[in-house]
Design an enzyme around this catalytic site. Sequence first.
Site, PDB file in Angstrom:
ATOM      1  N   ASP A 175       0.230  -7.532   1.350  1.00 28.58           N
ATOM      2  CA  ASP A 175       0.665  -6.146   1.527  1.00 28.58           C
ATOM      3  C   ASP A 175       2.184  -6.037   1.621  1.00 28.58           C
ATOM      4  O   ASP A 175       2.720  -5.272   2.418  1.00 28.58           O
ATOM      5  CB  ASP A 175       0.015  -5.498   2.745  1.00 28.58           C
ATOM      6  N   SER A 230       4.605   3.003   7.869  1.00 25.81           N
ATOM      7  CA  SER A 230       4.259   1.801   7.113  1.00 25.81           C
ATOM      8  C   SER A 230       5.434   1.380   6.245  1.00 25.81           C
ATOM      9  O   SER A 230       6.034   2.202   5.553  1.00 25.81           O
ATOM     10  CB  SER A 230       3.048   2.064   6.213  1.00 25.81           C
ATOM     11  N   HIS A 265       0.810  -1.217   0.000  1.00 21.57           N
ATOM     12  CA  HIS A 265       0.000   0.000   0.000  1.00 21.57           C
ATOM     13  C   HIS A 265       0.843   1.267   0.000  1.00 21.57           C
ATOM     14  O   HIS A 265       0.336   2.345  -0.298  1.00 21.57           O
ATOM     15  CB  HIS A 265      -1.002  -0.004   1.168  1.00 21.57           C
TER      16      HIS A 265
END
Length: 535
Positions: free
Chosen positions: A178, A263, A147
């Site tokens: 992911d 992230s 992402h």
Amino acid sequence: MSNSLRTRLNLLIATAIAFAFGVGLASVLDLTPLSIAAEGNRDPGWVIGAPAGGAMSMESGFADVAQRVAPAVVTIYLTAERETSFSSASPFPPGFEPPPGFQPPPGFPWPPDSGQEPDEERRPRTVEWSGSGFIVSEAGYVVTNNHVVAGAERIDIELHDGRVFEDVELVGRDPQTDVALLRLEMDDSAVLPIGSSDETAVGEWVLAIGSPGFRAASGPLLSSVTAGIVSAKGRNISILRDRNRLAIEDFIQTDAVINRGNSGGPLVNAAGEVIGINTAILSETGTYQGYGFAVPIELAREVVDDLIEFGEVRRALIGVSITDVDAADAAFYGLERVAGAKIQTFSSDDSPARLAGLDGGDVIVGVAGQPVSGVSELQRRIRAFEPGETVTLDVVRRSTLERDRARVRLISAEDDSPPQIAARPEPPEATGDILGLEVKDGAELETQERDRYRIDPGFAGVAIVDRDPRGAVGRLLPEGTLILDINGEAIQGRADYDRIISGLEPGDALSLQLNVLLLDGSRRNAFRSVVIPER
């Protein structure tokens, strides 16, 4: 006070300060352990294990580990051109724009009101965002989240020492886990050693490290370190499955702060070994509330190895949509513990599981002789096999409540089409029989009710038209759901339904075969176990 006691108190005080003031900024939004040496060209150059003596010490706390890990953590800058009909004045402050493809929660106004009138014409606009990543080999491979890089047309990376690499190669990405892999053209990089998330225990200390890259007046916000513990393992929070029913969620949960920009950064243990990839938070506000989640490194390693060798991830499937067993399931099926994965639907008429003789409502409790606790562990065990191999599943049949075995020939994810996602229940009005339901059969339904719920004339079963939120079934199912059978006994109409429920008492466990209305207006069968509560 002894020196030993004073040292321990100093560490506790330092830890409390780290939790109170450490701020990390991050993008919010299966598998068996691999051998230490990967084979052939699958090996990106993993470094397994930290050097001896590299663990956290009582004297320095987290400082030594953070200093050794930070040089291999990178900032990833991403850009893309997008056409928009809104003013170029963004409603978000710099650095907080959502990445391309961001989907807001249902009912959330999007985009937020910026106070600007929409432009008459659509015009291109450069969108920028950033995230974190970490270097895992001297060959320059960088691991991050899918992402973080999804939708990017250009990827630049800034290293800890200030060097910038432009237009970096995207080796591949895997939305189902992911995980994404980038590569730098360099041969003198710092590299993070790889640990084992499988061997990591709940309660162990961990550090969440990122390099968000948010631009401020004094320059970008880079290296950020926060501390916490492993709160749980094998978490399934449906953040990936809501978008992809083939997604694998087997998250490590931590209370180390993970916020926007972190992230893709590493979650490391007290020895400085990577055990996960910082990925998501669970929050009612969109900011950190103590629930952070990381992709386990064993899962990431297998994805990375596949991306390097094949350019894509090769994933074996049994062709079902499944849900975790709950307490009501355990009561109905007579399970010794609340564990297993219940089959809801099949991906197609010729899915491997259906061809092997499995039915909807059957519960998978083991793979190749090994027990499974739920969906995440079932996926992890299936990942140990390759497409084309045959695996033995231990199941409990819904029709007989007896244990059985089925041999399933696995297929590739490319050959399977995922089932659709069922609609979420809406807040109900009070009503109800012993199940908390008001139902009608085909002869009782009015035309407007049939149209509203998209029910074909002459259907078999009964339709839920009203429900009690306190009822055994009423609190679980939306109006418009069809009940096709109860405990394997088919329902043709209202008379069958009334006869069956008239024999039910509080404390009874039962299994329902349902036909649920989906968001796109289509319907899918599903199975649900319930226990009628004692009142």
